[in-house]
Scaffold this active site. Structure first.
Site, PDB file in Angstrom:
ATOM      1  N   ASP A   1      38.810  40.795  37.892  1.00  0.00           N
ATOM      2  CA  ASP A   1      39.023  42.268  37.302  1.00  0.00           C
ATOM      3  C   ASP A   1      36.808  41.679  37.489  1.00  0.00           C
ATOM      4  O   ASP A   1      36.620  40.390  38.171  1.00  0.00           O
ATOM      5  CB  ASP A   1      39.157  42.690  36.375  1.00  0.00           C
ATOM      6  CG  ASP A   1      40.448  42.944  35.751  1.00  0.00           C
ATOM      7  OD1 ASP A   1      40.849  43.990  37.492  1.00  0.00           O
ATOM      8  OD2 ASP A   1      41.477  43.199  34.883  1.00  0.00           O
TER       9      ASP A   1
ATOM     10  N   TYR B   1      44.756  30.088  34.350  1.00  0.00           N
ATOM     11  CA  TYR B   1      43.279  30.414  34.410  1.00  0.00           C
ATOM     12  C   TYR B   1      42.565  29.994  33.460  1.00  0.00           C
ATOM     13  O   TYR B   1      43.418  29.084  32.939  1.00  0.00           O
ATOM     14  CB  TYR B   1      43.576  32.254  33.804  1.00  0.00           C
ATOM     15  CG  TYR B   1      43.467  33.096  34.699  1.00  0.00           C
ATOM     16  CD1 TYR B   1      42.571  33.936  35.382  1.00  0.00           C
ATOM     17  CD2 TYR B   1      44.832  33.504  35.641  1.00  0.00           C
ATOM     18  CE1 TYR B   1      42.839  34.737  35.992  1.00  0.00           C
ATOM     19  CE2 TYR B   1      45.183  34.598  36.375  1.00  0.00           C
ATOM     20  CZ  TYR B   1      43.458  35.059  36.616  1.00  0.00           C
ATOM     21  OH  TYR B   1      44.353  36.186  37.428  1.00  0.00           O
TER      22      TYR B   1
END
Length: 245
Positions: free
Chosen positions: A52, A111
């Site tokens: 994002d 992540y």
């Protein structure tokens, strides 16, 4: 056709995200335009993770096809030349089978979320870490995180705009490490829901601040309701580390 797999790092600060969108600047757009400039071919880049706006990457994987063969090292040099002055760089390129797909062939995605936990902000890492001045109880955060390991319905941790067909995901790793004044949260899964990592981090921070008890994370998970979870952690603390195949 020749299929190339590239590994990319970028600072997401000034991008609308990975995916190309009309009227805004994306990482995908910058790379596709760079490839066109040296190859003369309009390509579509497929990424392993659609980060994002504001989210960074250390090892984003993508693939594209060219009609003619080029040496991988030449592709690295050419892309890095044409993406200047943007904060994007390619550090690996290899020829792969035409059956390879950066997104659909991935078996695991990793992540890291970075938090600086001290009374004053980090100037050097501005827009690269989440600064939290209140002391965090890392042990409590670690204990709470264990409730999230494994296969669950993560409805409470998905965004309202998430397009995934199922909220069922399998979190294979959630590890929280404190190194001096920095807290690092490592999360791994075959795939994630939209905002899932950031919503988990936001909820664990409430545990770390002793606003929530450790067991509240399980209650939130069981509720299957985004409204009962914590706030979404800022995008700029999140990094896509790598995808495995």
């Amino acid at each position: 056709m020749y299929r190339y797999k590239i590994t990319i790092e970028y600072l997401g600060t000034h991008f609308s995200g990975w995916q190309r969108q009309a009227g805004v600047l994306s990482v995908q757009q910058i790379l596709e335009e760079a490839i066109y400039k040296f190859s003369g071919e309009q390509v579509t880049l497929f990424g392993s993770g659609r980060t994002d706006a504001g989210v960074h990457a250390i090892g984003q994987i993508a693939h594209f096809d060219l009609s003619k063969y080029l040496e991988p090292y030449k592709i690295i040099k050419a892309i890095n030349y044409f993406v200047r002055p943007y904060a994007v760089g390619v550090w690996n390129c290899e020829l792969v089978s035409n059956n390879f797909h950066a997104r659909f062939s991935a078996t695991s995605r990793h992540y890291i979320y970075r938090i600086v936990n001290r009374t004053y902000p980090s100037v050097i890492d501005l827009n690269r870490v989440w600064w939290i001045s209140a002391p965090l109880d890392v042990l409590a955060m670690q204990q709470a995180a264990t409730y999230l390991l494994g296969k669950h319905d993560f409805t409470s941790f998905r965004s309202s705009s998430c397009q995934s067909k199922s909220p069922i995901k399998t979190l294979t790793e959630i590890n929280i490490i404190k190194e001096y004044e920095e807290i690092k949260l490592y999360l791994s899964a075959p795939s994630f829901l939209h905002y899932m990592v950031r919503n988990i981090v936001g909820s664990l921070v409430l545990v770390g601040k002793n606003i929530w008890q450790v067991e509240q994370i399980k209650n939130v998970l069981d509720a299957k309701d985004r409204k009962v979870a914590g706030p979404t952690a800022p995008a700029f603390g999140l990094y896509f580390i790598k995808a495995e195949y």
